[in-house]
Scaffold this motif. Structure first.
Motif, short mmCIF file in Angstrom:
data_model
loop_
_atom_site.label_atom_id
_atom_site.label_comp_id
_atom_site.label_asym_id
_atom_site.label_seq_id
_atom_site.Cartn_x
_atom_site.Cartn_y
_atom_site.Cartn_z
N GLU A 154 -2.70 2.38 -20.67
CA GLU A 154 -3.79 2.79 -19.80
C GLU A 154 -3.27 3.31 -18.46
OE1 GLU A 154 -6.94 2.84 -20.79
OE2 GLU A 154 -6.32 2.06 -22.74
N VAL A 155 -4.02 4.23 -17.87
CA VAL A 155 -3.71 4.70 -16.53
C VAL A 155 -3.79 3.53 -15.55
CG1 VAL A 155 -4.50 6.15 -14.61
CG2 VAL A 155 -4.50 7.05 -16.94
N TYR A 156 -2.81 3.41 -14.69
CA TYR A 156 -2.86 2.39 -13.65
C TYR A 156 -2.54 3.05 -12.31
CZ TYR A 156 2.26 2.07 -14.44
OH TYR A 156 3.59 2.34 -14.61
N PHE A 157 -2.65 2.28 -11.22
CA PHE A 157 -2.61 2.87 -9.89
C PHE A 157 -1.68 2.11 -8.97
CE2 PHE A 157 -6.67 3.52 -11.90
CZ PHE A 157 -6.87 4.90 -11.78
N ALA A 158 -1.04 2.85 -8.07
CA ALA A 158 -0.31 2.20 -7.00
C ALA A 158 -1.31 1.51 -6.08
CB ALA A 158 0.50 3.23 -6.21
N SER A 163 1.66 -2.11 2.30
CA SER A 163 2.76 -3.06 2.13
C SER A 163 3.02 -3.34 0.66
CB SER A 163 2.46 -4.37 2.88
OG SER A 163 2.43 -4.15 4.27
N GLN A 164 1.95 -3.52 -0.11
CA GLN A 164 2.11 -3.77 -1.54
C GLN A 164 2.68 -2.53 -2.25
OE1 GLN A 164 -1.54 -5.18 -3.29
NE2 GLN A 164 -1.84 -6.74 -1.71
N ARG A 165 2.19 -1.37 -1.85
CA ARG A 165 2.70 -0.13 -2.46
C ARG A 165 4.18 0.03 -2.18
NH1 ARG A 165 -0.32 5.70 -2.03
NH2 ARG A 165 -1.97 4.40 -2.90
N LEU A 166 4.58 -0.19 -0.94
CA LEU A 166 5.98 -0.05 -0.57
C LEU A 166 6.85 -1.05 -1.31
CD1 LEU A 166 8.06 1.34 1.24
CD2 LEU A 166 7.57 -0.38 2.99
N ALA A 167 6.36 -2.27 -1.47
CA ALA A 167 7.12 -3.30 -2.19
C ALA A 167 7.40 -2.86 -3.63
CB ALA A 167 6.37 -4.63 -2.17
N GLN A 168 6.42 -2.21 -4.25
CA GLN A 168 6.62 -1.72 -5.62
C GLN A 168 7.62 -0.57 -5.65
OE1 GLN A 168 2.85 -0.85 -7.46
NE2 GLN A 168 2.34 -3.01 -7.71
N TRP A 169 7.56 0.31 -4.67
CA TRP A 169 8.53 1.42 -4.62
C TRP A 169 9.94 0.89 -4.44
CZ3 TRP A 169 12.01 3.41 -1.00
CH2 TRP A 169 12.50 4.69 -1.27
N LEU A 170 10.11 -0.12 -3.60
CA LEU A 170 11.44 -0.66 -3.34
C LEU A 170 12.04 -1.36 -4.54
CD1 LEU A 170 10.81 -1.96 0.29
CD2 LEU A 170 12.47 -0.19 -0.36
N THR A 171 11.21 -1.81 -5.47
CA THR A 171 11.71 -2.40 -6.71
C THR A 171 11.73 -1.39 -7.85
OG1 THR A 171 9.49 -3.25 -7.21
CG2 THR A 171 11.01 -4.75 -6.12
N CYS A 207 9.19 12.82 -3.00
CA CYS A 207 8.30 11.96 -3.78
C CYS A 207 7.91 10.71 -2.99
CB CYS A 207 8.94 11.58 -5.10
SG CYS A 207 9.04 12.95 -6.28
N PHE A 208 8.82 10.21 -2.14
CA PHE A 208 8.46 9.06 -1.32
C PHE A 208 7.37 9.43 -0.33
CE2 PHE A 208 8.75 6.61 2.60
CZ PHE A 208 8.52 5.33 2.11
N LYS A 209 7.49 10.58 0.31
CA LYS A 209 6.46 11.03 1.24
C LYS A 209 5.10 11.09 0.53
CE LYS A 209 9.65 13.96 3.91
NZ LYS A 209 10.00 15.37 4.24
N ALA A 210 5.08 11.71 -0.66
CA ALA A 210 3.83 11.84 -1.40
C ALA A 210 3.30 10.47 -1.83
CB ALA A 210 4.05 12.72 -2.63
N PHE A 211 4.19 9.60 -2.27
CA PHE A 211 3.80 8.26 -2.70
C PHE A 211 3.22 7.46 -1.54
CE2 PHE A 211 5.00 3.74 -3.35
CZ PHE A 211 4.35 3.50 -4.55
N PHE A 212 3.85 7.54 -0.40
CA PHE A 212 3.44 6.79 0.78
C PHE A 212 2.10 7.29 1.33
CE2 PHE A 212 3.49 6.02 5.39
CZ PHE A 212 3.72 4.64 5.42
N LEU A 213 1.87 8.60 1.26
CA LEU A 213 0.69 9.20 1.89
C LEU A 213 -0.51 9.35 0.97
CD1 LEU A 213 2.54 11.99 3.92
CD2 LEU A 213 1.46 9.93 4.88
N ARG A 275 11.14 -0.18 7.42
CA ARG A 275 11.77 1.12 7.67
C ARG A 275 13.25 1.06 7.30
NH1 ARG A 275 13.83 3.56 12.67
NH2 ARG A 275 13.78 5.81 12.42
N VAL A 276 13.91 0.00 7.70
CA VAL A 276 15.33 -0.16 7.36
C VAL A 276 15.51 -0.23 5.85
CG1 VAL A 276 17.31 -1.71 7.52
CG2 VAL A 276 15.92 -1.24 9.55
N ARG A 277 14.61 -0.92 5.17
CA ARG A 277 14.74 -1.07 3.71
C ARG A 277 14.58 0.28 3.00
NH1 ARG A 277 10.80 -5.38 1.49
NH2 ARG A 277 12.21 -5.34 -0.31
#
Length: 369
Positions: A154-158, A163-171, A207-213, A275-277
């Motif tokens: 199924e389609v899912y969403f960030a 903060s939660q979105r960024l945590a998922q990107w970092l993993t 892609c990070f810019k697009a993901f974050f925004l 930001r450092v991460r």
């Protein structure tokens, strides 16, 4: 009706495969699309071939760069020229299965997504790899899912929460290649998202810019993009001291690019640790997938003895360069593990098996870079 999707193909000395890439876009099950090919001052027959094969096709628009500026500038030119509701990026030696854009566009529209992200790609699993990889029988492909998580059907969403979105990107829940995504063009233009002039990791930062925004970032499980392992990227060439210098220079520019973006963000101003991460994740990716394998080919001692890295760091950091050089070599002394992308060549099984082994090793502990 307007154009639904603009497929942007940057091309440089791509005469062997670019026609097959263009054809895979034209053969999509949706017809309201345009194919934008940006020739980056090729020195082979790429421009003539494109004109001969597609010059009379009203769905293909061919542009020539005034000077060779690299893949980032070619993609930016494509964005500038695009007229579609959504933008898709296709590399000149890859291809798309015929129903890729139909599936992605339907999901993007249904969920009003700024970005629609698919979870993997297909690799040719036969040798020799045919030139027209889009027309291979389905059993001749091997699927590869880059994500560490199980995606289901199924389609899912960030998460909406930053903060939660960024945590998922970092993993590394969301793979950072640019070719497995549809981007709403109005969203890209509104936020002035463009590729930084880099020779690698430019797609990660874009892609990070697009993901974050993105307000709505949707993920559609499935594999439709066909990726051709091989080619002339720096990660697959025989390394030299010059390669090490180019990679290091690119890493410095990548750090500057991600820093410019995060400095302008209110979220990162309020969360300096995050930001450092993010900065670390970008630089670590260049290290693990490019610099460490390259240093493994050249040997660190040869790179040090040449003095070229020292000269580069001195030109960038002046009187502080001695300490920066110490940190540079100290860090690479510790970076002995990781996917050796430079040795993977064109073997799809080896690429897939090593990727899976690495993911399993790092799934429960150390973060993948």
């Amino acid at each position: 009706m307007g154009i639904k999707v603009s497929v942007i193909i940057p091309a440089y000395n791509a005469e062997k495969y670019v026609a097959y890439a263009v054809r895979s876009a034209l053969d999509q099950t949706i017809s309201d699309l345009e194919v934008i090919v940006v020739d980056d001052c090729s020195t082979d027959a790429t421009p003539a071939l494109l004109t001969e094969r597609f010059g009379d096709n009203d769905r293909v628009r061919i542009f020539s760069q005034p000077e060779n500026g690299g893949v980032s500038m070619a993609r930016n030119r494509g964005i500038q020229e695009a007229q579609g509701e959504y933008i898709m990026f296709l590399d000149s030696d890859d291809a798309m299965r015929s129903d890729m854009l139909e599936k992605m566009l339907a999901a993007a529209r249904e969920h009003d997504a700024d970005v629609l992200h698919t979870t993997g790609c297909l690799l040719p699993a036969v040798q020799p790899v045919p030139d027209d990889i889009a027309r291979m029988p389905i059993n001749d492909y091997k699927p590869l899912i880059p994500e560490l998580c199980d995606s289901g059907d199924e389609v899912y969403f960030a998460p909406k929460d930053t903060s939660q979105r960024l945590a998922q990107w970092l993993t590394h829940k969301y793979h950072w290649s640019v070719w497995n995504k549809l981007f709403r063009r109005s969203f890209i233009e509104k936020n002035e998202i463009r590729f930084d002039k880099l020779s690698m990791a430019e797609d990660m930062i874009f892609c990070f810019k697009a993901f974050f925004l993105a307000d709505t970032y949707a993920v559609l499980p499935g594999q439709w993009y066909v990726y051709r392992i091989g080619g002339d990227s720096l990660s697959r060439q025989k390394s030299s001291v010059d390669t090490i210098v180019k990679l290091t220079q690119n890493q410095i520019k990548a750090a500057e690019a991600i820093s410019r973006f995060t400095k302008e963000s209110e979220f990162f101003q309020q969360h300096p640790i995050e930001r450092v991460r993010v900065h670390k994740a970008v630089c670590d990716s260049i290290d693990r997938f490019y610099l460490v394998p390259a240093l493994g080919q050249v040997t660190q001692s040869a790179a040090q003895e040449s003095g070229a890295v020292c000269d580069l760091l001195e030109s960038e950091y002046g009187e502080k360069s001695a300490f920066v050089e110490y940190l540079y070599w100290r860090f690479h002394d510790l970076m002995k593990e990781g996917l050796n992308v430079a040795d993977l060549g064109s073997n799809a099984d080896q690429f897939s098996d090593q990727t899976e082994a690495y993911k399993k090793k790092h799934k429960g502990g150390e973060k993948q870079s």
